[in-house]
Structure formats: structure tokens, C-alpha cells
Design a protein around this motif. Sequence first.
Motif, PDB file in Angstrom:
ATOM      1  N   LEU A 189      13.660 -20.066   9.356  1.00  0.00           N
ATOM      2  CA  LEU A 189      14.808 -19.475   8.426  1.00  0.00           C
ATOM      3  C   LEU A 189      13.778 -18.193   7.111  1.00  0.00           C
ATOM      4  CD1 LEU A 189      16.197 -23.013   7.098  1.00  0.00           C
ATOM      5  CD2 LEU A 189      16.731 -20.946   8.282  1.00  0.00           C
ATOM      6  N   ASN A 190      13.384 -18.277   6.618  1.00  0.00           N
ATOM      7  CA  ASN A 190      12.062 -17.451   6.261  1.00  0.00           C
ATOM      8  C   ASN A 190      12.193 -16.061   7.226  1.00  0.00           C
ATOM      9  OD1 ASN A 190      10.952 -17.758   3.369  1.00  0.00           O
ATOM     10  ND2 ASN A 190      10.287 -19.209   3.959  1.00  0.00           N
TER      11      ASN A 190
ATOM     12  N   ALA B  26      13.705 -15.556  10.184  1.00  0.00           N
ATOM     13  CA  ALA B  26      15.247 -14.953   9.729  1.00  0.00           C
ATOM     14  C   ALA B  26      15.787 -14.071   8.723  1.00  0.00           C
ATOM     15  CB  ALA B  26      16.543 -16.326  10.166  1.00  0.00           C
ATOM     16  N   GLY B  27      15.567 -15.153   7.238  1.00  0.00           N
ATOM     17  CA  GLY B  27      16.461 -14.307   6.002  1.00  0.00           C
ATOM     18  C   GLY B  27      15.615 -12.584   6.502  1.00  0.00           C
ATOM     19  N   VAL B  28      14.081 -12.657   6.598  1.00  0.00           N
ATOM     20  CA  VAL B  28      13.955 -11.695   6.576  1.00  0.00           C
ATOM     21  C   VAL B  28      14.528 -10.301   6.902  1.00  0.00           C
ATOM     22  CG1 VAL B  28      12.230  -9.818   6.659  1.00  0.00           C
ATOM     23  CG2 VAL B  28      11.751 -12.368   5.055  1.00  0.00           C
ATOM     24  N   PHE B  29      14.897 -10.946   8.500  1.00  0.00           N
ATOM     25  CA  PHE B  29      15.520  -9.795   9.541  1.00  0.00           C
ATOM     26  C   PHE B  29      17.066  -9.874   8.902  1.00  0.00           C
ATOM     27  CE2 PHE B  29      18.169  -9.715  13.286  1.00  0.00           C
ATOM     28  CZ  PHE B  29      18.130  -8.322  14.024  1.00  0.00           C
ATOM     29  N   LEU B  30      17.767 -10.825   8.064  1.00  0.00           N
ATOM     30  CA  LEU B  30      19.016 -10.444   8.716  1.00  0.00           C
ATOM     31  C   LEU B  30      19.488  -9.520   6.678  1.00  0.00           C
ATOM     32  CD1 LEU B  30      20.689 -14.157   8.690  1.00  0.00           C
ATOM     33  CD2 LEU B  30      20.615 -11.768  10.417  1.00  0.00           C
ATOM     34  N   LEU B  31      18.448  -9.733   5.971  1.00  0.00           N
ATOM     35  CA  LEU B  31      18.560  -9.460   4.828  1.00  0.00           C
ATOM     36  C   LEU B  31      17.598  -7.988   4.086  1.00  0.00           C
ATOM     37  CD1 LEU B  31      17.317 -12.700   1.816  1.00  0.00           C
ATOM     38  CD2 LEU B  31      19.991 -11.099   2.600  1.00  0.00           C
ATOM     39  N   ARG B  32      17.501  -7.478   5.351  1.00  0.00           N
ATOM     40  CA  ARG B  32      16.919  -5.919   5.259  1.00  0.00           C
ATOM     41  C   ARG B  32      18.276  -5.638   4.874  1.00  0.00           C
ATOM     42  NH1 ARG B  32      12.044  -4.680   8.713  1.00  0.00           N
ATOM     43  NH2 ARG B  32      10.363  -5.656   7.045  1.00  0.00           N
TER      44      ARG B  32
ATOM     45  N   THR C   5      14.577 -20.335  -2.581  1.00  0.00           N
ATOM     46  CA  THR C   5      15.013 -20.795  -2.866  1.00  0.00           C
ATOM     47  C   THR C   5      15.719 -21.683  -1.799  1.00  0.00           C
ATOM     48  OG1 THR C   5      14.716 -19.961  -5.061  1.00  0.00           O
ATOM     49  CG2 THR C   5      15.680 -22.096  -5.114  1.00  0.00           C
ATOM     50  N   VAL C   6      16.563 -21.272  -1.443  1.00  0.00           N
ATOM     51  CA  VAL C   6      17.502 -21.991  -0.718  1.00  0.00           C
ATOM     52  C   VAL C   6      16.914 -22.478   0.855  1.00  0.00           C
ATOM     53  CG1 VAL C   6      19.557 -21.556   0.967  1.00  0.00           C
ATOM     54  CG2 VAL C   6      19.756 -20.592  -1.294  1.00  0.00           C
ATOM     55  N   VAL C   7      15.526 -21.246   1.110  1.00  0.00           N
ATOM     56  CA  VAL C   7      15.160 -22.046   2.100  1.00  0.00           C
ATOM     57  C   VAL C   7      13.779 -23.028   1.325  1.00  0.00           C
ATOM     58  CG1 VAL C   7      13.120 -21.539   4.527  1.00  0.00           C
ATOM     59  CG2 VAL C   7      15.049 -19.454   4.188  1.00  0.00           C
ATOM     60  N   LEU C   8      13.391 -22.965   0.861  1.00  0.00           N
ATOM     61  CA  LEU C   8      12.645 -24.333   0.745  1.00  0.00           C
ATOM     62  C   LEU C   8      12.916 -25.288   0.610  1.00  0.00           C
ATOM     63  CD1 LEU C   8      10.213 -25.333  -0.397  1.00  0.00           C
ATOM     64  CD2 LEU C   8      10.706 -24.697  -2.745  1.00  0.00           C
ATOM     65  N   LEU C   9      14.239 -25.579  -0.255  1.00  0.00           N
ATOM     66  CA  LEU C   9      16.179 -26.790  -0.873  1.00  0.00           C
ATOM     67  C   LEU C   9      16.522 -27.354   1.077  1.00  0.00           C
ATOM     68  CD1 LEU C   9      17.903 -25.678  -3.571  1.00  0.00           C
ATOM     69  CD2 LEU C   9      15.768 -27.552  -3.113  1.00  0.00           C
ATOM     70  N   ILE C  10      16.183 -26.466   2.276  1.00  0.00           N
ATOM     71  CA  ILE C  10      16.496 -26.473   3.090  1.00  0.00           C
ATOM     72  C   ILE C  10      15.720 -27.507   4.351  1.00  0.00           C
ATOM     73  CG2 ILE C  10      17.342 -25.605   5.315  1.00  0.00           C
ATOM     74  CD1 ILE C  10      19.264 -24.079   4.222  1.00  0.00           C
ATOM     75  N   ALA C  11      14.605 -26.645   3.800  1.00  0.00           N
ATOM     76  CA  ALA C  11      13.248 -27.132   4.456  1.00  0.00           C
ATOM     77  C   ALA C  11      12.883 -29.168   4.153  1.00  0.00           C
ATOM     78  CB  ALA C  11      11.793 -26.830   4.253  1.00  0.00           C
TER      79      ALA C  11
END
Length: 74
Positions: free
Chosen positions: A65-66, A68-74, A38-44
Motif C-alpha cells: 500500500l505504501n 501504491a500510495g507513492v505511485f498514486l500521489l505523485r 497513517t491510513v496505510v498503517l491503520l489498514i496494515a
Amino acid sequence: MEHHNSGPIETGAEMDYREHEKTYGLFLAGAKWGTMATVVLLIAMAVGFLSGGGFLGGLIVFIILNAAGVFLLR
């Protein structure tokens, strides 16, 4: 005639803690990934609509951003 109960009327089945922990883990994972998406969609959308980036600019930001988010949240 008086009735005196010394315990609960019905105790029910015992708690399945393993299943409870599994469900809670799935809930936390869904909340984490859903919030990130949701945050990535809003930023995009902000990049695409407000900064003049257009559809392709917003799409590129969304993909980056998706990833990066997948990499950081693993």
C-alpha cells in the motif's frame, strides 16, 4: 495636546510571498504524505491483528500500500 495618527502605528516588513508559498507547499506535502502513511498503517494493522494475517501479512500489506500510495500521489 491631541495626537492624531493617520496610519497604522507600525507596518512591519513587507510580506515575502515566495517564502509563504514555499512554506504552504511544504505544509500541504507533509499533510498529504502523513495522511497516506497513517491510513496505510491503520489498514496494515487491521490486516495483521483482525484478519489473522499476523505480522508478516500486515507488513506485506503495509509495503504494497505504501508503494501504491507513492505511485498514486505523485
